[in-house]
Design a protein around this motif. Structure first.
Motif, PDB file in Angstrom:
ATOM      1  N   ARG A 148     -26.865  20.379  22.777  1.00 28.87           N
ATOM      2  CA  ARG A 148     -26.333  21.132  21.661  1.00 28.87           C
ATOM      3  C   ARG A 148     -26.556  22.446  22.137  1.00 28.87           C
ATOM      4  O   ARG A 148     -27.318  23.082  23.012  1.00 28.87           O
ATOM      5  CB  ARG A 148     -27.209  20.781  20.191  1.00 28.87           C
ATOM      6  N   GLU A 185     -15.336  22.503  23.757  1.00 27.71           N
ATOM      7  CA  GLU A 185     -16.008  22.246  22.686  1.00 27.71           C
ATOM      8  C   GLU A 185     -17.638  22.931  22.582  1.00 27.71           C
ATOM      9  O   GLU A 185     -17.890  23.217  21.719  1.00 27.71           O
ATOM     10  CB  GLU A 185     -16.405  20.476  22.864  1.00 27.71           C
ATOM     11  N   ASP A 212     -18.948  25.611  19.786  1.00 25.71           N
ATOM     12  CA  ASP A 212     -20.024  25.444  18.921  1.00 25.71           C
ATOM     13  C   ASP A 212     -20.841  26.994  18.868  1.00 25.71           C
ATOM     14  O   ASP A 212     -21.433  27.196  18.099  1.00 25.71           O
ATOM     15  CB  ASP A 212     -20.975  24.526  19.705  1.00 25.71           C
ATOM     16  N   HIS A 223     -19.133  29.347  16.584  1.00 27.85           N
ATOM     17  CA  HIS A 223     -19.567  29.118  15.315  1.00 27.85           C
ATOM     18  C   HIS A 223     -20.923  29.655  14.861  1.00 27.85           C
ATOM     19  O   HIS A 223     -21.070  30.306  13.632  1.00 27.85           O
ATOM     20  CB  HIS A 223     -19.483  27.553  14.829  1.00 27.85           C
TER      21      HIS A 223
END
Length: 296
Positions: free
Chosen positions: A190, A282, A286, A289
């Motif tokens: 993450r 990807e 993230d 965002h």
């Protein structure tokens, strides 16, 4: 391998066209660009043909090399793959996850090969260092810095292009940093934080599957005296740094083209294929965002 070039901008003129035209294993069979007059000028310079119809170019070649903004690249790369062309792509593959997935899906369905030109990965000293650190393991944390002065006052960089001005350092140099860190520290579980700095500078914190964390500091608005790239990794083996030295873009792109020829011949995916490019998109999405959401 007959290869076509998509794009007529600075990177296409300065690196792609000269490298593809000079490569012993390639036949630069044509150039297509969004500005037909620029395509004709570039094609004439390298003794090849300019195409007005991009699909006609796809029909005449075995592969295409793309030197276009990423949002334009994604759609044309998928079309080229569906036409049976192997792909030599630029980074980032796309600026949306959907665009990246479309490229990967087209590559898989057509059974063609792909290589994304993450420049550092095709520099021998850097590539050897990455492989060595991946084999060592036991890494605890890392810091990657990619600082450029593309958009500082007084800069006349040919790379001060509209898409870089819109998307900033995260999307332009972020892929380079990720291309070094992911093979060593593992995939990203993450993105834990993303914060803006001066100009277009961003700081991104990543949590990796190997247990390590890393910080990316990225900028295209750094002072000239501070410009440069570096990676430091810390762990049980101590501290090690990505070898420094000038990156020969011509030699690196030549090796990327060699990698595409090899992948097309043996059918084995290259580590820097479109699927890897999608994973990079990807992760950057993230981070974007988190930046867009602002402080919490």
């Amino acid at each position: 391998m007959r290869i076509g070039l998509l794009g007529t901008g600075p990177w296409a003129q300065m690196v792609h066209a000269p490298v593809l035209a000079a490569h012993d294993g390639l036949d630069l069979a044509g150039v297509w660009g969004r500005r037909p007059e620029a395509a004709k000028e570039l094609a004439d310079r390298h003794g090849t043909r300019a195409y007005d119809d991009v699909d006609a170019l796809f029909a005449d070649v075995d592969a295409v090399a793309v030197a276009l903004p990423p949002d334009v690249q994604a759609e044309l790369a998928a079309r080229a793959a569906r036409a049976g062309c192997h792909l030599l792509l630029d980074k980032p593959v796309a600026t949306t996850v959907e665009g990246g997935r479309a490229v990967v899906r087209a590559v898989e369905e057509a059974g063609v090969s792909s290589v994304v030109f993450f420049t550092t990965r095709f520099v021998p000293e850097a590539g050897d260092w990455i492989a060595e650190q991946a084999a060592v393991g036991g890494w605890f944390t890392a810091h990657a810095q990619w600082l450029g002065g593309v958009f500082v006052d007084g800069s006349d960089s040919p790379f001060a292009t509209p898409w870089r001005r819109e998307k900033g350092a995260l999307w332009d140099v972020g892929p380079h940093a990720l291309s070094v860190l992911l093979p060593v520290l593992g995939d990203v579980r993450r993105v834990t934080a993303a914060a803006p700095g001066p100009g277009d500078t961003v700081h991104v914190v990543l949590d990796h599957t190997g247990g390590a964390s890393s910080v990316l500091t990225l900028s295209l608005t750094a002072p000239a005296a501070a410009s440069g790239a570096g990676v430091a990794i810390h762990g049980e083996a101590g501290t090690t740094r990505l070898p420094q030295g000038g990156t020969d873009a011509f030699a690196a792109l030549t090796r990327a083209a060699d990698a595409l020829r090899t992948a097309a011949a043996d059918g084995r995916p290259h580590p820097c294929d479109a699927a890897f490019g999608l994973r990079v998109t990807e992760i950057l999405t993230d981070a974007q965002h988190l930046l867009d959401a602002g402080p919490r």
